[in-house]
Design an enzyme around this catalytic site. Structure first.
Site, PDB file in Angstrom:
ATOM      1  N   GLU A  21      -5.134   2.784   1.582  1.00 15.91           N
ATOM      2  CA  GLU A  21      -6.135   2.190   0.692  1.00 15.91           C
ATOM      3  C   GLU A  21      -7.556   2.715   0.937  1.00 15.91           C
ATOM      4  O   GLU A  21      -8.268   3.032  -0.027  1.00 15.91           O
ATOM      5  CB  GLU A  21      -6.079   0.661   0.807  1.00 15.91           C
ATOM      6  CG  GLU A  21      -4.830   0.101   0.146  1.00 15.91           C
ATOM      7  CD  GLU A  21      -4.442  -1.297   0.598  1.00 15.91           C
ATOM      8  OE1 GLU A  21      -5.235  -1.939   1.311  1.00 15.91           O
ATOM      9  OE2 GLU A  21      -3.341  -1.745   0.242  1.00 15.91           O
ATOM     10  N   ASP A  37      -2.268  -0.259  -7.077  1.00 20.01           N
ATOM     11  CA  ASP A  37      -2.736  -0.980  -5.896  1.00 20.01           C
ATOM     12  C   ASP A  37      -1.873  -2.233  -5.803  1.00 20.01           C
ATOM     13  O   ASP A  37      -2.041  -3.166  -6.588  1.00 20.01           O
ATOM     14  CB  ASP A  37      -4.224  -1.319  -6.069  1.00 20.01           C
ATOM     15  CG  ASP A  37      -4.747  -2.251  -4.971  1.00 20.01           C
ATOM     16  OD1 ASP A  37      -3.991  -2.521  -4.002  1.00 20.01           O
ATOM     17  OD2 ASP A  37      -5.901  -2.708  -5.086  1.00 20.01           O
ATOM     18  N   ASP A  56     -12.621  -2.857   4.301  1.00 17.19           N
ATOM     19  CA  ASP A  56     -11.768  -3.431   3.251  1.00 17.19           C
ATOM     20  C   ASP A  56     -11.291  -4.819   3.666  1.00 17.19           C
ATOM     21  O   ASP A  56     -10.400  -4.962   4.505  1.00 17.19           O
ATOM     22  CB  ASP A  56     -10.580  -2.479   3.026  1.00 17.19           C
ATOM     23  CG  ASP A  56      -9.619  -2.995   1.957  1.00 17.19           C
ATOM     24  OD1 ASP A  56      -9.759  -4.152   1.515  1.00 17.19           O
ATOM     25  OD2 ASP A  56      -8.719  -2.223   1.564  1.00 17.19           O
ATOM     26  N   LYS A  90       3.429  -9.299   0.227  1.00 18.75           N
ATOM     27  CA  LYS A  90       3.057  -8.104   0.995  1.00 18.75           C
ATOM     28  C   LYS A  90       3.052  -8.394   2.497  1.00 18.75           C
ATOM     29  O   LYS A  90       3.305  -7.516   3.308  1.00 18.75           O
ATOM     30  CB  LYS A  90       1.673  -7.653   0.535  1.00 18.75           C
ATOM     31  CG  LYS A  90       1.261  -6.284   1.017  1.00 18.75           C
ATOM     32  CD  LYS A  90       0.009  -5.859   0.280  1.00 18.75           C
ATOM     33  CE  LYS A  90      -0.583  -4.590   0.803  1.00 18.75           C
ATOM     34  NZ  LYS A  90      -1.799  -4.237   0.037  1.00 18.75           N
TER      35      LYS A  90
END
Ligand code: AMP
Length: 615
Positions: free
Chosen positions: A185, A23, A209, A86
């Site tokens: 994800e 992850d 999420d 990211k």
């Protein structure tokens, strides 16, 4: 004598290779694997932490430190400590311009390239930076297992576009990992819960999420062990960081802190950032926050007022995802909470209230995605059977057609893998080349969407406009990587390209990057692009000249003069070897001549028909 394969001489049962699940988060990253059917997140030897802060510190002698140690240096060495990489993945400078002021390190503008981060005298792109995090995770698990690993599944937010997925894959490669799958994800999260795998149940699941930097909502349908993503929505700029920022803004106002002081003193900004996060976490468990030195305080009420608008934005996205899937909240059977920010009680409550039932939060929301990645890795290594993963493309894919319009070929939320073809034709007589520009996005005009790449179908045999039959086919594989094929059906001329995202990195470039010498590759790429433009311009020029000669009788003097002017400007643009100018002159000539060409075509058809008796 028969040869015996070496690995069988000892009579050992062949051991299956471990494929790891990663992850790669905005704030934290984790690495996991399945140990005899049981998920294991690899911990740090000293701190016993499973989370690796996604932070990279470049020491004065260029030594690289990743994780907790790097995070502890954010205040002391803000210019050399890189976080939130990211958010920069697969992005150009323009994409992140507004975000730049929030970072304590420098990012650099280089035209048509991945944004770069400047540390001292050196530049690093997000792929290199992410690969440092991945290398660290790889080493961590290798130490733990006592063997080397080379294959991985890496997760990305469902909303990541093709450039961002490609950048993630490249980062894996640069870290020495063969990335077998880029997994959404939310899909990973439902795999972690094992929903829909055993029973022949039909269920609809919402995965909410809220991490540090991104928000995703996905609606999944489970049917006889098959995962099907009905819709996804989200925001790549919404998460716990925004909550921290809201708290910082509140303190800045409350204490009357001068903004110019913050600009000058980057450590002060970072100190505030860490305090804000501390306050936020404390308020997940208690009613009041007060810093150790007593300087900063935050009450539950004010905190709620600050967070409420941020949570509301996520709820609006949940509603859009439901609309897209043509579902109501009552149709949702389960809700899974993912991401560290769902620890906030107000998030749990608001989400549960919206969907009208308690959300699942049994698995640690920080670890659930990594566990799902490990489950997927285990499936790929052949240890688990009975799963079939269907995913969807998060954004529409299409090409540019006349007038800069977006013509969608694969609509968003289509199941992948997918292969869709559509027929086009030429707009000008004798047109030899057809430019196929590929875009991703939901807006009508391509200028508002994201360009993924372009190529030219060359050497179409000369035919009147409208006669060639050109099929453009989009082939999207299970990882969301796109191949585009254009074929002129009458002549069989065909061109196929893998759409490497515009800001992605080619194999060749990757090798060069390792040697830290991208400069030449850059110049070559620009030269090639210029040559391609010149070739195209020359063929348009010839077509234009021919058009004027052939259609003198139907064009007015003014039109002929204007056309000649455009032709002249294009030919001097070609001589100037300035790509932008060539492109712009080509466009002007094209724009001006298109309606004239249409008129000429009508006239010629009438002429051809006159004198002929129609039955
Ligand atoms: P992730 O990207 O999933 O690792 O989520 C990290 C985000 O979760 C960061 O913004 C953290 O500040 C936030 N977070 C972690 N623990 C808590 C907590 N107990 N309460 C509120 N936010 C938290």
């Amino acid at each position: 004598m028969a040869k015996i394969p070496i690995n069988m001489q000892s009579g050992e049962i062949e051991k299956k290779e471990i494929i790891i699940g990663i992850d790669l988060g905005t704030t934290n990253s984790l690495v996991a694997y399945i140990d005899n059917g049981i998920p294991a997140i690899v911990k740090d030897n000293n701190s016993q932490n499973t989370l690796v802060p996604s932070v990279i510190l470049f020491g004065e002698e260029d030594q690289i430190v990743v994780g907790d140690l790097a995070k502890s240096q954010i205040i002391l060495r803000p210019e050399r400590t890189i976080y939130s990489v990211k958010r920069l993945m697969g992005k150009s400078y323009n994409d992140v311009e507004n975000y730049e002021k929030l970072l304590s390190y420098d990012i650099i503008d280089q035209e048509n390239e991945l944004v770069k981060v400047k540390v001292g005298n050196r530049f690093y792109n997000p792929i290199e930076l992410s690969s440092e995090i991945l290398k660290y995770l790889k080493t961590r698990i290798e130490k733990h297992l006592g063997e080397s690993v080379s294959k991985a599944v890496i997760t990305v937010p469902a909303y990541f576009n093709d450039s961002q997925r490609q950048a993630t894959r490249d980062a894996g490669k640069l870290a020495g990992l063969d990335v077998l799958r880029i997994l959404n994800e939310p899909t990973a999260a439902s795999l972690a819960y094992g929903f829909g795998t055993k029973e022949d149940k039909k269920e609809t699941i919402a995965v909410y999420d809220l991490g540090g930097g991104t928000f995703d909502i996905s609606i999944l349908k489970l049917d006889h062990g098959v995962f099907d993503v009905l819709s996804t929505d989200g925001d790549t700029f919404l998460g716990g960081d925004d909550v921290d920022r809201a708290i910082i803004d509140h303190w800045i106002k409350e204490k009357g802190i001068d903004l110019s002081r913050l600009e000058e003193d980057k450590s002060l900004g970072q100190a505030l950032r860490l305090r804000a996060e501390q306050a936020k976490k404390a308020l997940s468990a208690q009613n009041e926050y007060r810093s150790d030195d007593g300087e900063y305080a935050l009450s539950h009420e004010i905190f709620h007022a600050l967070v409420q608008p941020i949570i509301q934005r996520t709820i609006d996205k949940c509603q859009s995802a439901l609309n897209e899937a043509e579902l109501k909240t009552e149709d949702i059977d389960k809700i899974i909470l993912v991401g560290g920010s769902t620890r906030m009680p107000l998030v749990k409550k608001t989400v549960s209230d919206f969907f009208g039932q308690k959300a699942y939060d049994d698995i640690n929301p920080d670890e659930v995605v990594a566990i799902g990645a490990a489950v997927q890795a285990d499936i790929l290594s052949g240890n688990t059977t009975g799963y079939l993963l269907l995913d969807v493309t998060p954004l529409s894919l299409g090409i540019e057609t006349m007038g800069g319009l977006m013509d969608t070929i694969i609509p968003r939320n289509s199941k992948v893998p997918a292969s869709v073809g559509r027929s086009y034709t030429t707009s000008v007589d004798g047109q030899k080349n057809l430019k196929v520009s590929v875009y991703q996005g939901e807006r009508e005009l391509v200028e508002n969407n994201r360009k993924l790449g372009e190529f030219i179908l060359k050497d179409i045999p000369p035919m009147p406009a409208g006669i060639p039959k050109i099929e453009v086919r989009f082939i999207l594989d299970a990882d969301g990587i796109l191949r585009v094929r254009a074929k002129e059906e009458r002549s069989g001329k065909e061109t196929e390209v893998v759409i490497k995202s515009q800001y992605g990195i080619s194999e060749e470039e990757m090798g060069k990057m390792l040697l830290d010498s991208l400069k030449h590759a850059d110049a070559d790429m620009k030269k090639k692009a210029l040559l391609e433009s010149i070739n195209e311009a020359q063929s348009i020029l010839r077509a234009g000249e021919k058009f004027v000669i052939q259609n003198k009788e139907i064009l007015s003097e003014e039109e002929i003069e204007k056309l000649n002017q455009h032709i002249l400007s294009l030919s001097s643009a070609i001589e100037s070897k300035d790509r932008n100018q060539i492109e712009s002159e080509m466009k002007s000539l094209n724009d001006y001549s298109t309606p004239l060409a249409e008129r000429a075509m009508d006239h010629n058809i009438k002429k051809a028909l006159s004198g002929k008796k129609l039955a």
